[in-house]
Design a protein around this motif. Structure first.
Motif, PDB file in Angstrom:
ATOM      1  N   PHE A  30      44.659  43.768  39.394  1.00 43.00           N
ATOM      2  CA  PHE A  30      43.237  43.432  39.253  1.00 43.00           C
ATOM      3  C   PHE A  30      42.961  42.006  39.702  1.00 43.00           C
ATOM      4  O   PHE A  30      41.997  41.730  40.426  1.00 43.00           O
TER       5      PHE A  30
ATOM      6  N   CYS B 139      35.033  45.581  35.044  1.00 41.35           N
ATOM      7  CA  CYS B 139      35.880  46.781  35.115  1.00 41.35           C
ATOM      8  C   CYS B 139      35.488  47.711  36.260  1.00 41.35           C
ATOM      9  O   CYS B 139      36.254  48.609  36.624  1.00 41.35           O
TER      10      CYS B 139
ATOM     11  N   TYR C 261      38.122  48.107  39.016  1.00 38.02           N
ATOM     12  CA  TYR C 261      39.117  49.178  38.933  1.00 38.02           C
ATOM     13  C   TYR C 261      38.585  50.464  39.568  1.00 38.02           C
ATOM     14  O   TYR C 261      39.285  51.111  40.362  1.00 38.02           O
TER      15      TYR C 261
END
Length: 241
Positions: free
Chosen positions: A190, A206, A209
């Motif tokens: 990440f 997020c 992702y």
């Protein structure tokens, strides 16, 4: 499987400066978070990761573990990734420093998704709760998440998702709770990726992702804590305490 909890703790919060050092009952907010995380008994190690000498000293002077960040970081995930890069660990849980009412039950449910044969495929997991109030569903400060039939994330947004077009149906709205569990390599990956377009537009980290094809396994919990973002939140937390 070694599991640790990391608590990213930044001193200069935009909306409520020094909020983690505010007094809540007989302790500061960050000490409540640290002590309650340790008290869950779920982790091999619990550590605060901070850019602040004040927060670092607050933890270590009361017998806790803390680590100073070496570089400046845009997100808590980046701060944690730097701290765990040289550590022997399998699962890393990101516990938000401004959520002092940490409880064992939701964190155990989060960790359980990594167990067994099915858990081998889980790279990242996070928590969510059902939203029922229309004002909260419409509020962009509440991040919503849509999931598939296996509780894998499809999309995160500050907009209401799904859009309620068919008034004969009652969709379920979930609020994303920013408590994450990562396999170490997924977290390191990440931090090596640049910010992605949806992440930049929504300001929801997020999404990075998802834009790299990695779904988050979502866990539904009854989450009754208080996130300290404003002085009013601190007053609410004091009443709850």
């Amino acid at each position: 499987m070694k599991t640790i909890a990391m608590i990213p703790a930044r001193y200069a919060a935009t909306r409520f400066p020094a909020k983690l050092m505010q007094q809540l009952g007989n302790k500061t907010v960050i000490r409540h978070t640290y002590d309650n995380t340790v008290a869950t008994g779920l982790f091999d190690e619990v550590m605060v990761v901070t850019d602040s000498d004040i927060i670092y000293n607050e933890i270590v002077q009361h017998g806790g573990k803390a680590k100073m960040s070496i570089r400046q970081h845009e997100s808590g995930s980046d701060r944690i990734a730097e701290a765990v890069a040289d550590m022997e660990v399998d699962i890393v849980v990101n516990v938000q420093g401004d959520e002092p009412f940490v409880k064992a039950a939701p964190l155990k449910k989060l960790l359980d998704v990594f167990a067994g044969e099915d858990g081998q495929n889980v790279q990242v997991a996070s928590l969510m709760q059902v939203l029922t109030h229309a004002a909260s569903i419409a509020d962009p400060n509440y991040v919503k998440v849509a999931v598939d039939l296996n509780m894998n994330s499809l999309m995160f947004s500050r907009s209401p998702i799904p859009y309620h077009r068919d008034q004969n149906l009652t969709p379920v709205y979930y609020e994303h709770i920013g408590v994450y569990a990562f396999r170490k390599q997924a977290l390191l990956n990440f931090t090596n990726w640049a910010m992605t377009p949806l992440e930049a537009a929504e300001k929801i980290e997020c999404l990075r992702y998802l834009e790299h094809g990695i779904p988050l396994k979502m866990v539904v919990v009854d989450y009754m804590g208080v996130e300290i973002d404003t002085p009013e939140d601190l007053e609410k937390a004091a009443r709850l305490l």
